[in-house]
Design a protein around this motif. Structure first.
Motif, mmCIF file in Angstrom:
data_model
loop_
_atom_site.group_PDB
_atom_site.id
_atom_site.type_symbol
_atom_site.label_atom_id
_atom_site.label_comp_id
_atom_site.label_asym_id
_atom_site.label_seq_id
_atom_site.Cartn_x
_atom_site.Cartn_y
_atom_site.Cartn_z
ATOM 1 N N LYS A 134 -37.426 -18.939 54.982
ATOM 2 C CA LYS A 134 -36.543 -19.856 55.694
ATOM 3 C C LYS A 134 -37.372 -20.962 56.347
ATOM 4 C CE LYS A 134 -33.021 -20.139 59.305
ATOM 5 N NZ LYS A 134 -32.179 -21.020 58.480
ATOM 6 N N VAL A 135 -37.109 -22.171 55.954
ATOM 7 C CA VAL A 135 -37.802 -23.335 56.510
ATOM 8 C C VAL A 135 -37.012 -23.848 57.709
ATOM 9 C CG1 VAL A 135 -38.663 -25.651 56.025
ATOM 10 C CG2 VAL A 135 -38.691 -23.909 54.223
ATOM 11 N N PRO A 136 -37.630 -24.010 58.864
ATOM 12 C CA PRO A 136 -36.885 -24.501 60.023
ATOM 13 C C PRO A 136 -36.364 -25.916 59.791
ATOM 14 C CG PRO A 136 -39.257 -24.474 60.474
ATOM 15 C CD PRO A 136 -39.057 -23.757 59.171
ATOM 16 N N ASP A 137 -35.216 -26.207 60.392
ATOM 17 C CA ASP A 137 -34.590 -27.517 60.240
ATOM 18 C C ASP A 137 -35.452 -28.603 60.877
ATOM 19 O OD1 ASP A 137 -32.471 -26.257 59.020
ATOM 20 O OD2 ASP A 137 -31.369 -25.980 60.880
ATOM 21 N N ASP A 138 -35.474 -29.758 60.216
ATOM 22 C CA ASP A 138 -36.184 -30.891 60.802
ATOM 23 C C ASP A 138 -35.265 -31.607 61.792
ATOM 24 O OD1 ASP A 138 -34.352 -31.984 59.131
ATOM 25 O OD2 ASP A 138 -35.778 -32.993 57.810
ATOM 26 N N ASP A 139 -35.783 -32.686 62.395
ATOM 27 C CA ASP A 139 -35.023 -33.391 63.426
ATOM 28 C C ASP A 139 -33.745 -34.017 62.869
ATOM 29 O OD1 ASP A 139 -36.983 -32.690 65.178
ATOM 30 O OD2 ASP A 139 -38.057 -34.606 65.081
ATOM 31 N N ILE A 140 -33.797 -34.501 61.630
ATOM 32 C CA ILE A 140 -32.607 -35.130 61.046
ATOM 33 C C ILE A 140 -31.508 -34.092 60.829
ATOM 34 C CG2 ILE A 140 -31.725 -36.358 59.024
ATOM 35 C CD1 ILE A 140 -34.424 -37.670 58.733
ATOM 36 N N GLU A 141 -31.881 -32.910 60.334
ATOM 37 C CA GLU A 141 -30.876 -31.871 60.106
ATOM 38 C C GLU A 141 -30.307 -31.361 61.428
ATOM 39 O OE1 GLU A 141 -28.314 -29.399 58.192
ATOM 40 O OE2 GLU A 141 -29.529 -31.048 57.402
ATOM 41 N N VAL A 142 -31.140 -31.227 62.436
ATOM 42 C CA VAL A 142 -30.645 -30.800 63.751
ATOM 43 C C VAL A 142 -29.671 -31.827 64.316
ATOM 44 C CG1 VAL A 142 -31.336 -30.345 66.133
ATOM 45 C CG2 VAL A 142 -32.671 -29.405 64.256
ATOM 46 N N ALA A 143 -30.006 -33.130 64.165
ATOM 47 C CA ALA A 143 -29.098 -34.177 64.637
ATOM 48 C C ALA A 143 -27.786 -34.160 63.853
ATOM 49 C CB ALA A 143 -29.766 -35.544 64.522
ATOM 50 N N ARG A 144 -27.864 -33.913 62.532
ATOM 51 C CA ARG A 144 -26.653 -33.851 61.707
ATOM 52 C C ARG A 144 -25.759 -32.683 62.146
ATOM 53 N NH1 ARG A 144 -29.012 -33.532 57.295
ATOM 54 N NH2 ARG A 144 -29.089 -35.753 56.799
#
Length: 212
Positions: A134-144
Motif C-alpha cells: 500500500k502506497v500512502p496517498d500524496d498531497d494531491i490525492e489527500v486534497a481530492r
C-alpha cells in the motif's frame, strides 16, 4: 554614643564582607588536566567536563587538555559518547587554589541486537508483495479526498453555524413564529418536498448507525 553607632555598623558589615570574600576566594580552584584513553594513553577530544548540579562546564581540546574553575567540594563529571562516564570529587581539604587531573576513560561498548536479513525466496513472491504494497496517498490525492461530496457532506453536518448563519437562522425562527402566531404551524408529514428530502437522505445512508 548614638552618633558612633552608624560608624560601628559600617565597620561591622565591612569586616563581614571581607571575611566572606576571603572564604570564597580560598574555595575557588583552577582545575586543569588532560583526558586520555586508558589503554593507549591518547588524548580524547570533545569530552564534556561539567559540574554536577550546575549549568556550567567546558570541553577538552583536540589533545584532550581542559581547564575549568570549580569550588572545593564540587563534583566534576567527564562524559563522552564513546566512553564510560567518570566522576571526580574536588576535596574540601584541598590546599591551594590549583588542582591537576589526568583522567583516564574506558571505551563503552554498546551491543545491538542481532538483525538477520533474508532475501526474497522467489521473484514471484517479490512481485506479489510489491504489487500488494500500500502506497500512502500524496498531497494531491489527500486534497481530492477532502473535497469529495461525501466528505463535504459530513463536514457540513458536524460544522457549527458561524455568526452570520446563526443570526439568519434566528431571524427565520422569529419570522415563522410571527407568521403562525395564534395557530398551529403546518406539519411536514404532509409536505411532498420534505418527503423527497427524507427519501434522498435514506438512500444516502444518513440514518445508518455509525460504528464506533
Amino acid at each position: 554614643m548614638k552618633k558612633w553607632l552608624p560608624l560601628l555598623f559600617v565597620l561591622f558589615f565591612a569586616q563581614s564582607a571581607r571575611a566572606q570574600f576571603e572564604t570564597t576566594k580560598d574555595s575557588v580552584v583552577q582545575l586543569y588536566g588532560v583526558v586520555m584513553t586508558a589503554d593507549s594513553l591518547v588524548g580524547i577530544p570533545a569530552v564534556s567536563i561539567t559540574i554536577k548540579g550546575q549549568n556550567r562546564g567546558t570541553i577538552s581540546n583536540s589533545q584532550g587538555v581542559f581547564s575549568i574553575v570549580v569550588l572545593k567540594g564540587d563534583v566534576v563529571e567527564f562524559t563522552h559518547v564513546s566512553y564510560k562516564t567518570k566522576v571526580v570529587d574536588i576535596p574540601r581539604s584541598l590546599v591551594g587554589n590549583q588542582h591537576s587531573v589526568v583522567q583516564l576513560m574506558v571505551e563503552d561498548t554498546v551491543y545491538l541486537p542481532a538483525t538477520i536479513i533474508r532475501p526474497r525466496p522467489t521473484p514471484a513472491q517479490f512481485e506479489r508483495d510489491f504489487v500488494k504494497t500500500k502506497v500512502p496517498d500524496d498531497d494531491i490525492e489527500v486534497a481530492r479526498q477532502n473535497v469529495s461530496v461525501a466528505k463535504r457532506r459530513v463536514l457540513m453536518q458536524n460544522m457549527p453555524l458561524d455568526g452570520s448563519e446563526a443570526t439568519s437562522q434566528q431571524f427565520r425562527n422569529v419570522a415563522n413564529r410571527a407568521v403562525y402566531a395564534g395557530q398551529l404551524p403546518p406539519q411536514n408529514i404532509f409536505n411532498p418536498a420534505a418527503w423527497a428530502e427524507f427519501i434522498k437522505a435514506w438512500k444516502r445512508g444518513d440514518f445508518k448507525r455509525k460504528s464506533d
